[in-house]
Write an enzyme that holds these catalytic residues in place. Structure first.
Site, mmCIF file in Angstrom:
data_model
loop_
_atom_site.group_PDB
_atom_site.id
_atom_site.type_symbol
_atom_site.label_atom_id
_atom_site.label_comp_id
_atom_site.label_asym_id
_atom_site.label_seq_id
_atom_site.Cartn_x
_atom_site.Cartn_y
_atom_site.Cartn_z
ATOM 1 N N LYS A 50 0.810 -1.216 0.000
ATOM 2 C CA LYS A 50 0.000 0.000 0.000
ATOM 3 C C LYS A 50 0.848 1.273 0.000
ATOM 4 O O LYS A 50 2.054 1.258 0.251
ATOM 5 C CB LYS A 50 -0.972 -0.019 1.176
ATOM 6 N N ARG A 76 -4.215 -10.146 4.683
ATOM 7 C CA ARG A 76 -4.651 -10.089 3.280
ATOM 8 C C ARG A 76 -3.474 -9.594 2.441
ATOM 9 O O ARG A 76 -3.035 -8.458 2.585
ATOM 10 C CB ARG A 76 -5.854 -9.155 3.150
#
Length: 293
Positions: free
Chosen positions: A233, A267
């Site tokens: 991210k 995840r």
């Protein structure tokens, strides 16, 4: 109920006809994006055959479950119609439902999409709106017994990164998750259906994301398994000054810390590498816990 029973219950997730146990360690959720515009792998697996082969590789690498998404939630993204989401999603869910044994999660905010996916073999719904995006989603999850991920997000994907603000990011996110869990229970869900996600990168700036990772125990105390999604991210890129394709090691550091702080589902895009990270971090954590008893 004894404290030990509460702890055991918090490490069990019911998802339709399946029961997921987290007692032996955190689970790896492999990401399967069937979108043209996701921030990392958008467009690579838009073809159902390519998506199914990718999913099979993730399972070979050690994924415990798969999360399939057909609508991007990257910052600045626009929503798509349910019909388009189903067109992208259903061929993949149908093929995987017949081919793989691991549980299938569907990343959607729409009850109509979730219902069709559950009919085709999915057992868990990953809802970034925490049941707020569609008034029918909560009732559907309660009726079907599907597992559900309730995630915190400030704003929506289109606007969420436009100067997010908190007076107390940890307290506000924790209160939100507690409130959404109560709302889910009030409409008839079993608490064992619920996982909680503090929403790294969803309406948070760099400092907010780092604070959440540093104080993950504040969410663990809510009593349900915590899912953390940090894979590649933007906040990792901000810290390391790395483009998305060069954020593997930064992801590994964040995943290791999340495990040590109590995350039970990770995840990730890079299953093989993160499987090793999770196993190592969990081994250290177990040793630390046993020595402090």
């Amino acid at each position: 109920m004894s404290d030990s029973q509460v702890l055991r219950d918090s490490l069990v997730v019911k998802a339709c006809h399946r029961t997921l146990s987290l007692e032996s360690g955190p689970l790896i959720m492999g990401v399967v994006n069937v979108t043209p515009d996701s921030f990392y792998d958008g467009g690579r697996f838009g073809d159902p055959g390519a998506a199914v082969e990718h999913a099979a590789r993730l399972i070979e690498e050690g994924a415990d479950l798969l999360d399939i998404g057909a609508e991007s939630s990257r910052p600045g993204s626009d929503p798509i119609a349910p019909e388009e989401e189903l067109r992208r999603l259903l061929p993949v869910v149908k093929r995987l439902g017949r081919r793989v044994s691991v549980p299938l999660s569907v990343d959607t905010t729409k009850a109509a999409v979730a219902e069709r996916a559950l009919d085709e073999g999915a057992t868990l719904i990953n809802d970034i709106t925490a049941l707020r995006g569609d008034p029918h989603m909560g009732a559907l999850v309660a009726k079907t017994g599907a597992g559900v991920v309730l995630m915190h997000m400030q704003g929506n994907p289109k606007t969420m990164q436009q100067a997010p603000r908190y007076a107390d990011v940890i307290g506000e996110v924790a209160r939100f998750l507690a409130d959404r869990m109560r709302a889910a229970l009030d409409i008839g869900m079993d608490p064992k259906q619920i996982l909680l996600d503090p929403g790294i990168g969803f309406g948070k700036n760099l400092d907010h994301n780092l604070a959440i990772l540093a104080h993950l125990e504040a969410f663990v105390t809510l009593g349900r398994p915590i899912l953390v999604g940090v894979s590649r991210k933007a906040f990792i890129g901000q810290v390391l000054d790395r483009p998305v394709e060069d954020r593997l090691l930064g992801t590994a550091a964040a995943v290791a810390l999340a495990v040590f702080q109590g995350a039970r589902v990770l995840r990730v895009h890079d299953v093989a590498a993160m499987r090793d990270v999770v196993r190592m971090a969990e081994a250290i954590k177990r040793t630390a816990n046993s020595q402090s008893e």
